[in-house]
Design a protein around this motif. Structure first.
Motif, PDB file in Angstrom:
ATOM      1  N   LYS A 182     -11.119   2.028  -7.696  1.00  0.00           N
ATOM      2  CA  LYS A 182     -11.345   3.269  -6.961  1.00  0.00           C
ATOM      3  C   LYS A 182     -12.836   3.562  -6.847  1.00  0.00           C
ATOM      4  N   ASP A 200      -8.401   1.664  -4.460  1.00  0.00           N
ATOM      5  CA  ASP A 200      -8.650   1.621  -3.021  1.00  0.00           C
ATOM      6  C   ASP A 200      -8.104   0.321  -2.442  1.00  0.00           C
ATOM      7  N   PHE A 201      -7.665   0.384  -1.191  1.00  0.00           N
ATOM      8  CA  PHE A 201      -7.076  -0.773  -0.528  1.00  0.00           C
ATOM      9  C   PHE A 201      -7.854  -1.181   0.714  1.00  0.00           C
ATOM     10  N   ARG A 209      -2.804   4.634  -3.804  1.00  0.00           N
ATOM     11  CA  ARG A 209      -4.112   5.005  -3.264  1.00  0.00           C
ATOM     12  C   ARG A 209      -4.821   6.030  -4.147  1.00  0.00           C
ATOM     13  N   ILE A 229       0.858  -1.187   0.000  1.00  0.00           N
ATOM     14  CA  ILE A 229       0.000   0.000   0.000  1.00  0.00           C
ATOM     15  C   ILE A 229       0.897   1.240   0.000  1.00  0.00           C
TER      16      ILE A 229
END
Length: 269
Positions: A234, A121-122, A117, A112
């Motif tokens: 995302k 999205d993580f 980002r 990450i």
């Protein structure tokens, strides 16, 4: 990993995303001939993974994708109530496959980072990693700086590649890049390189399974801690929430610890 690892939906899938995975962003209009989306519980989510990073993901002798990451996602899916299908996806195109909708999520020892980002999205972190230096047992190496003038093996495109490139210069002739960390470690054993820099999970797994290699590992406080996460497109907040809930559940009931112990021994640090 992999930093820096290793760092379209079809019409029917897009229609489903608009109805069942609210929050994924782009919603394209459907037509009267568009097939009715399957119920959420029946849909199989496609998981992209670059199966060349043992013990996180690799292919066994039957061609099946196996590994720590794979078992973690299967366990999460079981708790979250969806099915998954793993597709071997080359690292060079893995993020584009997610962005284009060819993959619903990614798990591939993905570190990450702030930069990543911005594009995806993580999940919450599921593994904490750091870089390790592997050298011959008699090597006079005590820190990262000690390998500045050595021939060093790294896996192409990983955090190890990045940090050694910063130490020696990205175009240094002393950096030898391989398709996988085990290949780099075999080269160390053969004497073709003097050190290998890679994620601790991969190095420790290799050394545990090759005790006759004559290696030792060297850690350095200069290496930052990395956290691996599961990536989704995302804005896909609904899927991300289900993944995070599933991850919380497998940690709470001990499933995660069992998977960890099977691959790395002991308990998560």
């Amino acid at each position: 990993m992999l930093a820096n690892r290793r760092i379209t939906f079809t019409a029917a899938l897009t229609a489903f995303a608009a109805l069942a995975l609210a929050g994924c962003g782009k919603q394209e209009p459907t037509t009267a001939t568009t097939a009715t989306p399957a119920p959420a519980a029946a849909r199989v989510l496609v998981v992209g993974t670059d199966a060349a990073y043992t013990p996180f993901e690799s292919q066994n002798e039957k061609g099946e994708i196996v590994g720590f990451d794979i078992e973690v996602v299967k366990a999460i899916a079981g708790k979250a109530g969806f099915e998954v299908k793993f597709v071997n996806t080359p690292w060079e195109g893995i993020f584009n496959a997610l962005d284009q909708g060819d993959r619903d999520l990614l798990v591939s020892a993905i570190t990450i980072t702030g930069e990543r980002r911005q594009a995806m999205d993580f999940s919450k972190p599921y593994f904490e990693a750091r870089q390790l230096i592997a050298v011959r047992r008699d090597a006079q190496v005590a820190s990262f700086e000690d390998i500045k003038a050595m021939k060093v093996g790294v896996q192409n495109g990983t955090t190890g590649d990045e940090v050694v490139g910063k130490l020696q210069g990205k175009s240094s002739g002393n950096i030898k890049r391989f398709e996988s960390t085990p290949l780099a470690l075999k080269e160390l054993e053969a004497g073709g390189v003097q050190a290998v820099v890679a994620d601790n999970g991969v190095v420790e797994h290799y050394l545990a399974n090759n005790p006759g290699g004559g290696f030792k590992t060297v850690s350095d406080a200069a290496f930052p801690v990395e956290q691996y996460g599961i990536a989704v497109k995302k804005g896909n907040a609904e899927l991300l929430a289900r993944i995070n809930k599933g991850l919380d559940d497998i940690k709470a009931d001990g499933s995660y610890d069992k998977i960890y112990a099977a691959h790395f021994g002991g308990t998560p640090k």
